[in-house]
Design a protein around this motif. Structure first.
Motif, mmCIF file in Angstrom:
data_model
loop_
_atom_site.group_PDB
_atom_site.id
_atom_site.type_symbol
_atom_site.label_atom_id
_atom_site.label_comp_id
_atom_site.label_asym_id
_atom_site.label_seq_id
_atom_site.Cartn_x
_atom_site.Cartn_y
_atom_site.Cartn_z
ATOM 1 N N GLN A 1 90.136 124.364 61.458
ATOM 2 C CA GLN A 1 90.236 123.710 60.161
ATOM 3 C C GLN A 1 90.304 122.202 60.363
ATOM 4 O O GLN A 1 90.879 121.719 61.341
ATOM 5 N N VAL A 2 89.697 121.469 59.443
ATOM 6 C CA VAL A 2 89.681 120.009 59.500
ATOM 7 C C VAL A 2 90.317 119.463 58.238
ATOM 8 O O VAL A 2 90.030 119.926 57.138
ATOM 9 N N ARG A 3 91.173 118.474 58.395
ATOM 10 C CA ARG A 3 91.803 117.815 57.261
ATOM 11 C C ARG A 3 91.367 116.363 57.240
ATOM 12 O O ARG A 3 91.378 115.688 58.271
ATOM 13 N N LEU A 4 90.980 115.896 56.053
ATOM 14 C CA LEU A 4 90.524 114.522 55.878
ATOM 15 C C LEU A 4 91.371 113.844 54.815
ATOM 16 O O LEU A 4 91.564 114.406 53.734
ATOM 17 N N VAL A 5 91.849 112.647 55.112
ATOM 18 C CA VAL A 5 92.692 111.920 54.166
ATOM 19 C C VAL A 5 92.164 110.493 54.039
ATOM 20 O O VAL A 5 92.158 109.740 55.003
ATOM 21 N N GLU A 6 91.738 110.143 52.816
ATOM 22 C CA GLU A 6 91.216 108.809 52.557
ATOM 23 C C GLU A 6 92.330 107.860 52.134
ATOM 24 O O GLU A 6 93.353 108.282 51.578
ATOM 25 N N SER A 7 92.088 106.573 52.345
ATOM 26 C CA SER A 7 92.985 105.522 51.869
ATOM 27 C C SER A 7 92.182 104.242 51.729
ATOM 28 O O SER A 7 91.046 104.147 52.212
ATOM 29 N N GLY A 8 92.771 103.269 51.051
ATOM 30 C CA GLY A 8 92.151 101.958 50.960
ATOM 31 C C GLY A 8 91.484 101.631 49.646
ATOM 32 O O GLY A 8 90.995 100.511 49.467
ATOM 33 N N GLY A 9 91.453 102.577 48.728
ATOM 34 C CA GLY A 9 90.863 102.281 47.432
ATOM 35 C C GLY A 9 91.722 101.318 46.639
ATOM 36 O O GLY A 9 92.848 100.990 47.021
ATOM 37 N N GLY A 10 91.169 100.848 45.520
ATOM 38 C CA GLY A 10 91.914 99.931 44.675
ATOM 39 C C GLY A 10 91.016 99.285 43.659
ATOM 40 O O GLY A 10 89.880 99.726 43.443
ATOM 41 N N SER A 11 91.541 98.242 43.033
ATOM 42 C CA SER A 11 90.795 97.504 42.020
ATOM 43 C C SER A 11 90.438 96.132 42.559
ATOM 44 O O SER A 11 91.272 95.464 43.182
ATOM 45 N N VAL A 12 89.222 95.713 42.293
ATOM 46 C CA VAL A 12 88.744 94.425 42.794
ATOM 47 C C VAL A 12 87.740 93.861 41.804
ATOM 48 O O VAL A 12 87.105 94.620 41.046
ATOM 49 N N GLN A 13 87.576 92.562 41.807
ATOM 50 C CA GLN A 13 86.577 91.938 40.933
ATOM 51 C C GLN A 13 85.210 91.990 41.598
ATOM 52 O O GLN A 13 85.087 92.082 42.827
ATOM 53 N N ALA A 14 84.194 91.921 40.781
ATOM 54 C CA ALA A 14 82.822 91.913 41.286
ATOM 55 C C ALA A 14 82.658 90.799 42.313
ATOM 56 O O ALA A 14 83.164 89.693 42.135
ATOM 57 N N GLY A 15 81.964 91.139 43.401
ATOM 58 C CA GLY A 15 81.794 90.194 44.486
ATOM 59 C C GLY A 15 82.834 90.324 45.583
ATOM 60 O O GLY A 15 82.671 89.754 46.672
ATOM 61 N N GLY A 16 83.873 91.077 45.305
ATOM 62 C CA GLY A 16 84.946 91.249 46.272
ATOM 63 C C GLY A 16 84.645 92.320 47.306
ATOM 64 O O GLY A 16 83.552 92.901 47.329
ATOM 65 N N SER A 17 85.638 92.583 48.143
ATOM 66 C CA SER A 17 85.475 93.535 49.242
ATOM 67 C C SER A 17 86.648 94.504 49.293
ATOM 68 O O SER A 17 87.760 94.176 48.879
ATOM 69 N N LEU A 18 86.369 95.678 49.808
ATOM 70 C CA LEU A 18 87.390 96.677 50.096
ATOM 71 C C LEU A 18 86.989 97.406 51.370
ATOM 72 O O LEU A 18 85.799 97.520 51.679
ATOM 73 N N ARG A 19 87.989 97.916 52.067
ATOM 74 C CA ARG A 19 87.725 98.722 53.250
ATOM 75 C C ARG A 19 88.417 100.066 53.082
ATOM 76 O O ARG A 19 89.640 100.131 52.955
ATOM 77 N N LEU A 20 87.620 101.119 53.068
ATOM 78 C CA LEU A 20 88.149 102.471 52.983
ATOM 79 C C LEU A 20 88.332 103.046 54.378
ATOM 80 O O LEU A 20 87.542 102.755 55.279
ATOM 81 N N SER A 21 89.358 103.857 54.516
ATOM 82 C CA SER A 21 89.610 104.559 55.770
ATOM 83 C C SER A 21 89.732 106.043 55.509
ATOM 84 O O SER A 21 90.106 106.465 54.414
ATOM 85 N N CYS A 22 89.404 106.815 56.528
ATOM 86 C CA CYS A 22 89.534 108.269 56.442
ATOM 87 C C CYS A 22 90.091 108.756 57.775
ATOM 88 O O CYS A 22 89.487 108.520 58.829
ATOM 89 N N ALA A 23 91.243 109.401 57.716
ATOM 90 C CA ALA A 23 91.864 109.950 58.920
ATOM 91 C C ALA A 23 91.530 111.431 59.013
ATOM 92 O O ALA A 23 91.780 112.181 58.070
ATOM 93 N N ALA A 24 90.958 111.817 60.145
ATOM 94 C CA ALA A 24 90.577 113.213 60.353
ATOM 95 C C ALA A 24 91.526 113.869 61.346
ATOM 96 O O ALA A 24 91.932 113.253 62.334
#
Length: 131
Positions: A1-24
């Motif tokens: 079995q594999v478990r995946l957990v995302e993080s790093g989402g949020g709210s940002v203005q257009a032109g901005g940046s975000l970095r998502l992570s996923c721990a497996a």
């Protein structure tokens, strides 16, 4: 079995940046493919990018040049660096794993973008981009 957990989402203005992570965790095997999908309200889930355990990547046309997918095999981690974000990037973002992709000769011809190809999914992380 594999478990995946995302993080790093949020709210940002257009032109901005975000970095998502996923721990497996679990039995991911030595050869696999990981992907990021997104689903906006009222729309179907769509493939954003994929990377295999050799480091080969591919992207949806809508994010090419703005998003970068990467992985750290030693940490069993997957990332999505999102730059120059647009309001149309607003969606729930999901991490997914396919443990049999190397047996699929059509993987990089389009199979990677189909949610039905993936065996395991995370719960998602919301990304909201305001104009």
């Amino acid at each position: 079995q594999v478990r995946l957990v995302e993080s790093g989402g949020g709210s940002v203005q257009a032109g901005g940046s975000l970095r998502l992570s996923c721990a497996a965790s679990g039995s991911t095997g030595s050869r696999n493919c990981m992907g990021w999908f997104r689903q906006a309200v009222g729309k179907e889930r769509e493939g954003v990018a994929t990377i295999d355990s050799d480091g080969t990547t591919t992207y949806a046309y809508s994010v090419k040049g703005r998003f970068t997918i990467s992985r750290d095999n030693a940490k069993n981690a997957l990332y999505l660096q999102m730059n120059s974000l647009k309001p149309e990037d607003t969606a729930m973002y999901f991490c997914a794993a396919d443990l049999t992709c190397f047996r699929n000769p059509a993987w990089y011809r389009g199979s990677w973008a189909s949610q039905w190809e993936y065996n395991y999914w995370g719960q998602g992380t919301q990304v909201t981009v305001s104009s």
